[in-house]
Design a protein around this motif. Structure first.
Motif, PDB file in Angstrom:
ATOM      1  N   LYS A 100       0.839  -1.210   0.000  1.00 24.77           N
ATOM      2  CA  LYS A 100       0.000   0.000   0.000  1.00 24.77           C
ATOM      3  C   LYS A 100       0.873   1.259   0.000  1.00 24.77           C
ATOM      4  N   LEU A 116      -4.960  -6.071  10.462  1.00 23.42           N
ATOM      5  CA  LEU A 116      -4.811  -6.766   9.183  1.00 23.42           C
ATOM      6  C   LEU A 116      -4.734  -5.815   7.985  1.00 23.42           C
ATOM      7  N   HIS A 124       1.615  -9.609   7.792  1.00 19.28           N
ATOM      8  CA  HIS A 124       0.271  -9.712   7.222  1.00 19.28           C
ATOM      9  C   HIS A 124      -0.121 -11.169   7.027  1.00 19.28           C
ATOM     10  N   ARG A 128      -3.358 -12.854   8.713  1.00 17.02           N
ATOM     11  CA  ARG A 128      -4.382 -13.344   7.787  1.00 17.02           C
ATOM     12  C   ARG A 128      -4.626 -14.844   8.031  1.00 17.02           C
ATOM     13  N   LEU A 182     -22.127  -7.248  12.836  1.00 19.25           N
ATOM     14  CA  LEU A 182     -20.692  -7.471  13.009  1.00 19.25           C
ATOM     15  C   LEU A 182     -20.372  -7.775  14.477  1.00 19.25           C
ATOM     16  N   ALA A 311     -13.677  -1.819   8.478  1.00 20.59           N
ATOM     17  CA  ALA A 311     -13.705  -2.442   7.145  1.00 20.59           C
ATOM     18  C   ALA A 311     -15.056  -3.078   6.857  1.00 20.59           C
ATOM     19  N   GLY A 312     -15.745  -3.533   7.898  1.00 22.12           N
ATOM     20  CA  GLY A 312     -16.961  -4.302   7.669  1.00 22.12           C
ATOM     21  C   GLY A 312     -18.248  -3.553   7.970  1.00 22.12           C
ATOM     22  N   THR A 315     -18.412   0.107   4.953  1.00 22.50           N
ATOM     23  CA  THR A 315     -18.424  -0.412   3.578  1.00 22.50           C
ATOM     24  C   THR A 315     -19.805  -0.990   3.234  1.00 22.50           C
ATOM     25  N   SER A 319     -22.657   0.750   0.910  1.00 20.81           N
ATOM     26  CA  SER A 319     -23.045   0.002  -0.300  1.00 20.81           C
ATOM     27  C   SER A 319     -24.551  -0.221  -0.294  1.00 20.81           C
ATOM     28  N   LEU A 382      -7.129   2.634  -5.055  1.00 21.99           N
ATOM     29  CA  LEU A 382      -6.172   2.229  -4.010  1.00 21.99           C
ATOM     30  C   LEU A 382      -4.746   2.528  -4.477  1.00 21.99           C
ATOM     31  N   ARG A 384      -0.724   2.069  -4.575  1.00 18.83           N
ATOM     32  CA  ARG A 384       0.291   1.048  -4.334  1.00 18.83           C
ATOM     33  C   ARG A 384       1.674   1.645  -4.606  1.00 18.83           C
ATOM     34  N   SER A 461     -14.276  -4.497  -6.795  1.00 21.88           N
ATOM     35  CA  SER A 461     -14.798  -3.766  -5.635  1.00 21.88           C
ATOM     36  C   SER A 461     -14.334  -4.345  -4.292  1.00 21.88           C
ATOM     37  N   PHE A 462     -14.029  -5.652  -4.265  1.00 19.66           N
ATOM     38  CA  PHE A 462     -13.471  -6.242  -3.036  1.00 19.66           C
ATOM     39  C   PHE A 462     -11.959  -6.421  -3.170  1.00 19.66           C
ATOM     40  N   ARG A 467      -4.391  -9.784  -0.306  1.00 20.22           N
ATOM     41  CA  ARG A 467      -4.889  -8.680   0.518  1.00 20.22           C
ATOM     42  C   ARG A 467      -6.310  -8.299   0.141  1.00 20.22           C
ATOM     43  N   CYS A 469     -10.455  -8.463   0.048  1.00 23.80           N
ATOM     44  CA  CYS A 469     -11.369  -8.374   1.197  1.00 23.80           C
ATOM     45  C   CYS A 469     -11.608  -9.738   1.828  1.00 23.80           C
ATOM     46  N   PHE A 474     -19.271 -12.505   3.603  1.00 22.42           N
ATOM     47  CA  PHE A 474     -20.059 -11.930   4.695  1.00 22.42           C
ATOM     48  C   PHE A 474     -20.854 -10.733   4.159  1.00 22.42           C
TER      49      PHE A 474
END
Ligand code: HEM
Length: 531
Positions: A100, A116, A124, A128, A182, A311-312, A315, A319, A382, A384, A461-462, A467, A469, A474
């Motif tokens: 990133k 994470l 990582h 993970r 969540l 993150a969960g 988002t 959406s 994103l 990099r 999108s994920f 790395r 999603c 879920f």
């Protein structure tokens, strides 16, 4: 005065680092791209301050192709990438060779600590490995019951609130729904947001997001520049500069660490509570592990809660907001989803507890979800960082400045790549000539989708790869359950003269009302009960 001092010091540092570090390298300049307007800020400031998320990136992609030369801070080369093969290469094949960008790490580390979403390389992989188990396909059936129960509660609360208001802000409810599910599935904790419990941590999260989308100041750009250009050990110092954004991010992190310590206390102290393979059980087991490949330190354990809530929650909530808005403005699609859901319930003869495979069996429901994720990828761009000289393969040739064509792009250590998922998700070469328009039927009309990038529906999108999603299954089930129940219970229509748009919030986007972007995320709709 305070900010001017910081500004001067950082610009000087970047300048010195550029001269003695990576400054005198050959610049990647053969790709076509928009003219640079500022040596100091490159195109970064224009992209950060644009009013519609990802719009510039999409325009440049339309004009110059799927690999575009752009300029980053202090004369640094940048590449705007939306090519399917190029994205596959960066995210699937070499995820740790393209970590990133420093600005992204600075932002996420200030919010979530060493979780994470922030750590890289072996660190990582270790985190993970511990957490993947909680999101394996075998866990999906257990979530469905909780999702349905909370979605029914959301419907009940909306019906009650609706009696006193003319319009309903979907985001208010989707945020509470996403937070409660969540809490219950990952941490066995009922935040009680839908029931009306005040969750200060939740307030801080919305505040952090809204501040990030509305209070960006010049100093934040200089901090981002320093984070991108200077060595990574400097990032913790940069997050201490008290801009409104940095303060809001830090406050969220402090709240979430305190909440995590309370929520996790039982599992950390009682071995019986560690038997389940949910996030809580896995984190507590990892904390007590003596195997270095499984061991997590306390700060890593606490960081995961803010990571998952961030993150969960936002988002999914945002959406869902975009999806409800699209259904409200496309009543035929809404009606088609409703008929599918009603037919399924009729077939189940009153059994309201559906299985995940029931939701998977509804083609139009799944098509509108994919189309929403395609049109509104919450992580639209994103960044990099290139850590080794390399060449990125392309699936679409690009025309260079000298008029020749190239099927790969050379990149050099230190370059910046901005991966535009929004531009990829709307490429006519992948999605067809109607790529820029809402059309869920594209997923049903048998057309070929010319890419296999991404984790779900060929969408980025994920994200993708090591790395990508962790929570995509879920999220999809959550959206299936909430959408099915919303259209079964309500007829949704837009509020006259209110247009919802995609507003940038750092690397993410929020749905906000055109002309009221400063009020943060909101999707006001008129809901009519279906009895
Ligand atoms: C519609 C909903 C969602 C979208 C659009 C989404 C999108 C993404 C994207 C694009 C990334 C990559 C970020 C990057 O590389 O900088 C990501 C990572 C992540 N997501 Fe999601 N996400 C969603 C829902 C969820 C849910 C429900 C969870 C958890 C329950 C979750 C947990 C995570 C985590 C922990 C990461 C970091 C993964 C890693 O770095 O290994 N996300 N998500």
């Amino acid at each position: 005065m305070f900010y001017s001092g910081i500004l001067l010091a950082l610009v000087t540092l970047v300048f010195v680092h550029r001269i003695f570090g990576v400054g005198l390298r050959r610049k990647q300049s053969r790709l076509c791209g928009p003219p640079n307007e500022s040596w100091l800020l490159g195109h970064e400031a224009r992209m950060q301050f644009q009013l519609s998320a990802g719009k510039l990136e999409q325009e440049w992609t339309n004009e110059y192709g799927t690999a575009v030369r752009i300029s980053s801070f202090a004369g640094q080369s940048g590449l705007l990438l939306s090519d399917p093969k190029g994205l596959q290469y960066v995210f699937n094949e070499k995820p740790y060779q393209y970590p990133k960008g420093g600005d992204n790490v600075m932002f996420t580390a200030a919010l979530m600590g060493r979780g994470l979403g922030v750590v890289t390389g072996q660190e990582h992989q270790r985190q993970r490995r511990v957490l993947n188990v909680a999101f394996a396909p075998s866990m999906v059936p257990g979530w469905a019951v909780i999702f349905q129960d909370r979605a029914e509660k959301m419907i009940e609360m909306i019906r009650t609130q609706k009696e006193t208001t003319t319009s309903t802000n979907i985001i208010e409810w989707s945020t509470k729904f996403a937070m409660d599910v969540l809490g219950l599935t990952a941490f066995r904790h009922d935040f009680g947001a839908l029931a009306g419990t005040d969750v200060p941590h939740n307030r801080e999260l919305s505040n952090a997001f809204n501040t990030a989308s509305t209070r960006l100041i010049f100093v934040d750009l200089i901090l981002a520049m320093a984070a991108i250009r200077l060595p990574s050990w400097i990032i913790p110092f940069l997050t201490r500069v008290p801009t409104p954004i940095q303060q809001a991010l830090r406050r969220y992190k402090d709240f979430s660490y305190r909440a995590a310590a309370e929520v996790m206390h039982g599992a950390l102290t009682d071995p019986k509570e560690r038997q389940d393979k949910d996030v809580l059980g896995l984190l507590a087991t990892a904390y007590h592990s003596e195997d270095p490949s499984q061991k997590l330190q306390m700060d890593e354990v606490l960081a995961q809660m803010s990571t998952f809530l961030l993150a969960g929650q936002e988002t999914v909530a945002n959406s869902l907001g975009f999806l409800m808005y699209e259904l409200a403005t496309h009543p035929d699609d809404q009606q088609q989803v409703r008929e599918e859901v009603q037919a399924l319930y009729a077939k189940k003869a009153g059994n309201t507890h559906l299985e995940p495979r029931d939701y998977d069996s509804l083609p139009y429901l799944n098509a509108v979800i994919k189309e929403c994720l395609r049109m509104h990828p919450i992580a639209h761009t994103l960044p990099r960082r290139v850590t080794e000289d390399d060449a990125l393969p392309l699936s679409e040739p690009v025309t260079l400045e000298d008029g020749t064509q190239a099927t790969s792009v050379p990149v050099q250590k230190g370059d910046r790549i901005l991966c535009s998922f929004l531009a990829y998700n709307r490429l006519p070469s992948v999605w067809g000539p109607d790529a820029s328009k809402w059309n869920p039927r594209r997923f049903l009309d048998g057309r070929e989708i010319n890419s296999n990038a991404g984790m779900f529906g060929n969408l980025m999108s994920f994200s993708a790869g090591a790395r990508g999603c962790i929570g995509w299954r879920f999220a999809v089930l959550e959206m299936q359950v909430a959408t099915a129940l919303m259209v079964k219970n309500f007829e949704l229509s837009p509020v006259p003269d209110v247009k919802v748009k995609m507003v940038p919030s750092q690397f993410l986007m929020i749905p906000a009302v055109d002309g009221k972007e400063g009020e943060g995320a909101q999707v006001p709709l008129i809901l009519k009960n279906i009895d």
